[in-house]
Design a protein around this motif. Structure first.
Motif, PDB file in Angstrom:
ATOM      1  N   ASN A 278      41.617  34.552  35.609  1.00 18.86           N
ATOM      2  CA  ASN A 278      40.178  34.360  35.318  1.00 18.86           C
ATOM      3  C   ASN A 278      40.009  35.482  34.368  1.00 18.86           C
ATOM      4  O   ASN A 278      40.860  36.519  34.042  1.00 18.86           O
ATOM      5  N   SER A 279      38.706  35.583  33.614  1.00 16.68           N
ATOM      6  CA  SER A 279      38.379  36.492  32.809  1.00 16.68           C
ATOM      7  C   SER A 279      37.497  37.665  33.612  1.00 16.68           C
ATOM      8  O   SER A 279      37.220  38.696  33.312  1.00 16.68           O
ATOM      9  N   VAL A 280      36.493  36.856  34.505  1.00 17.89           N
ATOM     10  CA  VAL A 280      35.500  37.730  35.116  1.00 17.89           C
ATOM     11  C   VAL A 280      35.706  37.881  36.731  1.00 17.89           C
ATOM     12  O   VAL A 280      35.922  36.830  37.436  1.00 17.89           O
ATOM     13  N   GLY A 281      35.409  38.907  37.317  1.00 17.04           N
ATOM     14  CA  GLY A 281      35.187  39.048  38.822  1.00 17.04           C
ATOM     15  C   GLY A 281      33.893  39.444  39.057  1.00 17.04           C
ATOM     16  O   GLY A 281      33.387  40.380  38.623  1.00 17.04           O
ATOM     17  N   LEU A 282      33.305  38.578  40.352  1.00 15.84           N
ATOM     18  CA  LEU A 282      31.932  38.855  40.447  1.00 15.84           C
ATOM     19  C   LEU A 282      31.807  39.114  41.953  1.00 15.84           C
ATOM     20  O   LEU A 282      32.220  38.904  42.839  1.00 15.84           O
ATOM     21  N   LEU A 283      30.672  40.239  41.847  1.00 16.30           N
ATOM     22  CA  LEU A 283      30.138  40.640  43.284  1.00 16.30           C
ATOM     23  C   LEU A 283      28.684  40.452  43.242  1.00 16.30           C
ATOM     24  O   LEU A 283      27.951  41.143  42.854  1.00 16.30           O
ATOM     25  N   PRO A 284      28.544  39.055  43.782  1.00 14.63           N
ATOM     26  CA  PRO A 284      27.177  38.625  43.697  1.00 14.63           C
ATOM     27  C   PRO A 284      25.956  38.674  44.689  1.00 14.63           C
ATOM     28  O   PRO A 284      25.315  37.853  44.782  1.00 14.63           O
ATOM     29  N   PHE A 285      26.260  39.648  45.413  1.00 18.02           N
ATOM     30  CA  PHE A 285      25.583  39.721  46.718  1.00 18.02           C
ATOM     31  C   PHE A 285      24.155  40.447  46.500  1.00 18.02           C
ATOM     32  O   PHE A 285      23.742  41.123  45.547  1.00 18.02           O
ATOM     33  N   LYS A 286      23.281  39.357  47.053  1.00 21.04           N
ATOM     34  CA  LYS A 286      21.695  39.813  46.722  1.00 21.04           C
ATOM     35  C   LYS A 286      21.370  41.466  47.159  1.00 21.04           C
ATOM     36  O   LYS A 286      22.045  41.615  48.192  1.00 21.04           O
ATOM     37  N   LYS A 287      20.626  41.994  46.531  1.00 20.45           N
ATOM     38  CA  LYS A 287      20.262  43.542  46.896  1.00 20.45           C
ATOM     39  C   LYS A 287      19.950  43.727  48.145  1.00 20.45           C
ATOM     40  O   LYS A 287      19.293  42.769  49.372  1.00 20.45           O
ATOM     41  N   HIS A 288      20.575  44.772  49.098  1.00 23.31           N
ATOM     42  CA  HIS A 288      20.221  45.057  50.511  1.00 23.31           C
ATOM     43  C   HIS A 288      20.535  46.503  50.720  1.00 23.31           C
ATOM     44  O   HIS A 288      21.401  47.246  49.816  1.00 23.31           O
ATOM     45  N   TYR A 302      40.027  43.130  41.818  1.00 19.44           N
ATOM     46  CA  TYR A 302      39.386  42.796  40.511  1.00 19.44           C
ATOM     47  C   TYR A 302      39.919  43.536  39.532  1.00 19.44           C
ATOM     48  O   TYR A 302      40.469  42.994  38.524  1.00 19.44           O
ATOM     49  N   ALA A 303      39.725  44.890  39.417  1.00 17.66           N
ATOM     50  CA  ALA A 303      40.132  45.634  38.470  1.00 17.66           C
ATOM     51  C   ALA A 303      41.873  45.691  38.332  1.00 17.66           C
ATOM     52  O   ALA A 303      42.249  45.773  37.227  1.00 17.66           O
ATOM     53  N   HIS A 304      42.562  45.578  39.212  1.00 16.97           N
ATOM     54  CA  HIS A 304      44.048  45.609  39.064  1.00 16.97           C
ATOM     55  C   HIS A 304      44.406  44.198  38.657  1.00 16.97           C
ATOM     56  O   HIS A 304      45.785  44.119  37.917  1.00 16.97           O
ATOM     57  N   ALA A 305      43.731  43.235  38.955  1.00 17.49           N
ATOM     58  CA  ALA A 305      43.806  41.888  38.460  1.00 17.49           C
ATOM     59  C   ALA A 305      43.607  41.895  36.815  1.00 17.49           C
ATOM     60  O   ALA A 305      43.734  40.913  36.103  1.00 17.49           O
ATOM     61  N   GLY A 306      43.001  42.539  36.320  1.00 17.54           N
ATOM     62  CA  GLY A 306      42.382  42.761  34.950  1.00 17.54           C
ATOM     63  C   GLY A 306      41.265  42.133  34.525  1.00 17.54           C
ATOM     64  O   GLY A 306      41.190  41.286  33.475  1.00 17.54           O
ATOM     65  N   LEU A 307      40.251  42.080  35.505  1.00 14.11           N
ATOM     66  CA  LEU A 307      38.911  41.276  35.140  1.00 14.11           C
ATOM     67  C   LEU A 307      37.938  42.163  34.583  1.00 14.11           C
ATOM     68  O   LEU A 307      37.935  43.320  35.103  1.00 14.11           O
ATOM     69  N   LEU A 308      37.119  41.397  33.938  1.00 12.88           N
ATOM     70  CA  LEU A 308      35.691  42.273  33.632  1.00 12.88           C
ATOM     71  C   LEU A 308      34.823  42.116  34.969  1.00 12.88           C
ATOM     72  O   LEU A 308      34.644  40.873  35.505  1.00 12.88           O
ATOM     73  N   ILE A 309      34.528  43.182  35.566  1.00 11.99           N
ATOM     74  CA  ILE A 309      33.773  43.262  36.750  1.00 11.99           C
ATOM     75  C   ILE A 309      32.312  43.092  36.522  1.00 11.99           C
ATOM     76  O   ILE A 309      31.672  44.074  36.027  1.00 11.99           O
ATOM     77  N   LEU A 310      31.691  42.212  36.958  1.00  9.63           N
ATOM     78  CA  LEU A 310      30.251  42.032  37.115  1.00  9.63           C
ATOM     79  C   LEU A 310      29.785  42.460  38.661  1.00  9.63           C
ATOM     80  O   LEU A 310      30.113  41.638  39.475  1.00  9.63           O
ATOM     81  N   SER A 311      28.760  43.129  38.739  1.00 10.24           N
ATOM     82  CA  SER A 311      28.174  43.332  40.195  1.00 10.24           C
ATOM     83  C   SER A 311      26.802  43.396  40.301  1.00 10.24           C
ATOM     84  O   SER A 311      26.126  44.215  39.415  1.00 10.24           O
TER      85      SER A 311
END
Length: 380
Positions: A278-288, A302-311
């Protein structure tokens, strides 16, 4: 000198943080043992010289006298058999058990900042009226008694956690936890949940993807219940509603839909390989509020898999560790806009993926921090 190190947990194997700690010391010629719940049937890694079973159950965790007495007898038999030089106690219940048994030096590995986690859990549970869930009076009475016992135990566990930190060398997974606890104890060491080099040898540099696809790695809600600080309610349907590419979910099985694919549980090698498709790794937890302290290992995989990380931008520890190699978003609306943008900018996404991959290979490694485990042992 060869050390005999006993890892004690109230959880079963696999537990990768427990195992990485053991591997670090085993690679230096030491003997490592494990005592905890019986491993899952699928567990087959040969990390420990010997594993012992402790019969943890809810009554033990609530420290019901007879059950607590039984598990203390179990751990005493194990200690008499191997006579460890040091005990590595994972999380508050195991550390309290080891502390009460006495006679052996030990360190406390506080995986999740238990006192803060339980404090927030207690606050949130206060707003739940259990009486609306039951109509049977006997069930209601039992539920109320269980709730009283749980609240009493939570207060006790919070106290244990803070008492342990104040006197026992302690490992924590994030700098924010270390700073927060520094007023209690001076022997606090940060060991983030980064991957080991041995997990990464087979991973190749990222490849260009013309079509945007994302991955989310996590666990399915248990019996419909979502951990409050891992709440992704409404996240998955976004990939059917908006033109933001395909979502691959690792960790649980469900029916496929047009843009959402489920891969189930994968071993670590399979998991990182699937991520890298994939291209993007997501950490989509709602704010807490607990996000300030939690340090999810998926970000680093995600970083080691070479993904663009969105969190979600509230998860502070991953921004501390990954620097500008993670892109934050305020809410799902902003996440959607970011995915739409990178869907039209594959070259820019690929450039960021390469940069993140190289950064991870240099800085996001378990071995960069394992010296702090040894340091904690010296202070035990």
């Amino acid at each position: 000198m060869v050390l005999k190190i006993l890892h004690v947990s109230d959880d079963p194997l696999p537990d990768w943080r427990v195992e990485k700690s053991a591997i670090s010391l085993k690679n230096k010629g030491n003997l490592v043992y494990f005592a905890g719940l019986k491993p899952s049937l699928t567990y087959n890694r040969k990390v420990f010289n010997t594993t012992f079973h402790l019969n943890w159950n809810p009554r033990t965790r609530y420290q019901i006298p007879y059950e607590w007495f039984k598990i203390k007898n179990q751990i005493n038999k194990i200690l008499n058999e191997i006579r460890p030089d040091i005990i590595h106690a994972h999380n508050v219940l195991s550390a309290r058990l080891v502390q009460e048994v006495g006679n052996y030096p030990f360190i406390y590995d506080n995986h999740e900042y238990w006192s803060k986690y339980l404090e927030i859990l207690e606050t949130e549970s206060d707003s739940t009226d259990i009486s609306t869930s039951f109509r049977n009076p006997q069930v209601l009475i039992k539920s109320k008694l269980d709730n009283v016992l749980k609240k009493y135990s939570i207060k006790k566990w919070i106290k244990w956690d803070l008492d342990l930190v104040s006197i026992i060398p302690t490992l924590v997974p994030s700098k924010t936890i270390a700073v927060d606890l520094s007023h209690l104890g001076k022997k606090i060491f940060t060991v983030p949940n980064f991957p080991m080099k041995s997990e990464l040898e087979y991973i190749e540099k990222p490849k260009m993807h013309n079509d945007l696809s994302s991955v989310y790695a996590g666990t399915a809600p248990y019996l419909g219940s979502i951990t409050p600080f891992k709440n992704i309610d409404g996240f998955i349907p976004l990939f059917e509603k908006y033109d933001i590419g395909v979502l691959n979910i690792i960790g649980w099985k469900s029916d496929y839909s047009k843009n959402v694919l489920y891969h189930g549980f994968l071993n670590r090698k399979e998991m990182i390989s699937e991520m890298s498709n994939n291209s993007v790794g997501l950490l989509p937890f709602k704010k807490h509020p607990f996000h300030y302290y939690m340090n999810p290992n998926k970000a680093y995989e995600y970083a080691h898999a070479g993904l663009l990380i969105l969190s979600t931008n509230s998860i502070k520890p991953i921004f501390d560790e990954l620097k500008d190699n993670v892109i934050g978003f305020e809410d799902y609306d902003e996440m959607i806009q970011q995915l739409k943008y990178f869907k039209t900018k594959p070259d820019e996404a690929f450039s960021k993926r390469l940069k993140t991959f190289e950064f991870a290979r240099q800085y996001i490694l378990w071995e960069n921090h394992e010296e702090y485990i040894l340091e904690a042992y010296k202070h035990a």
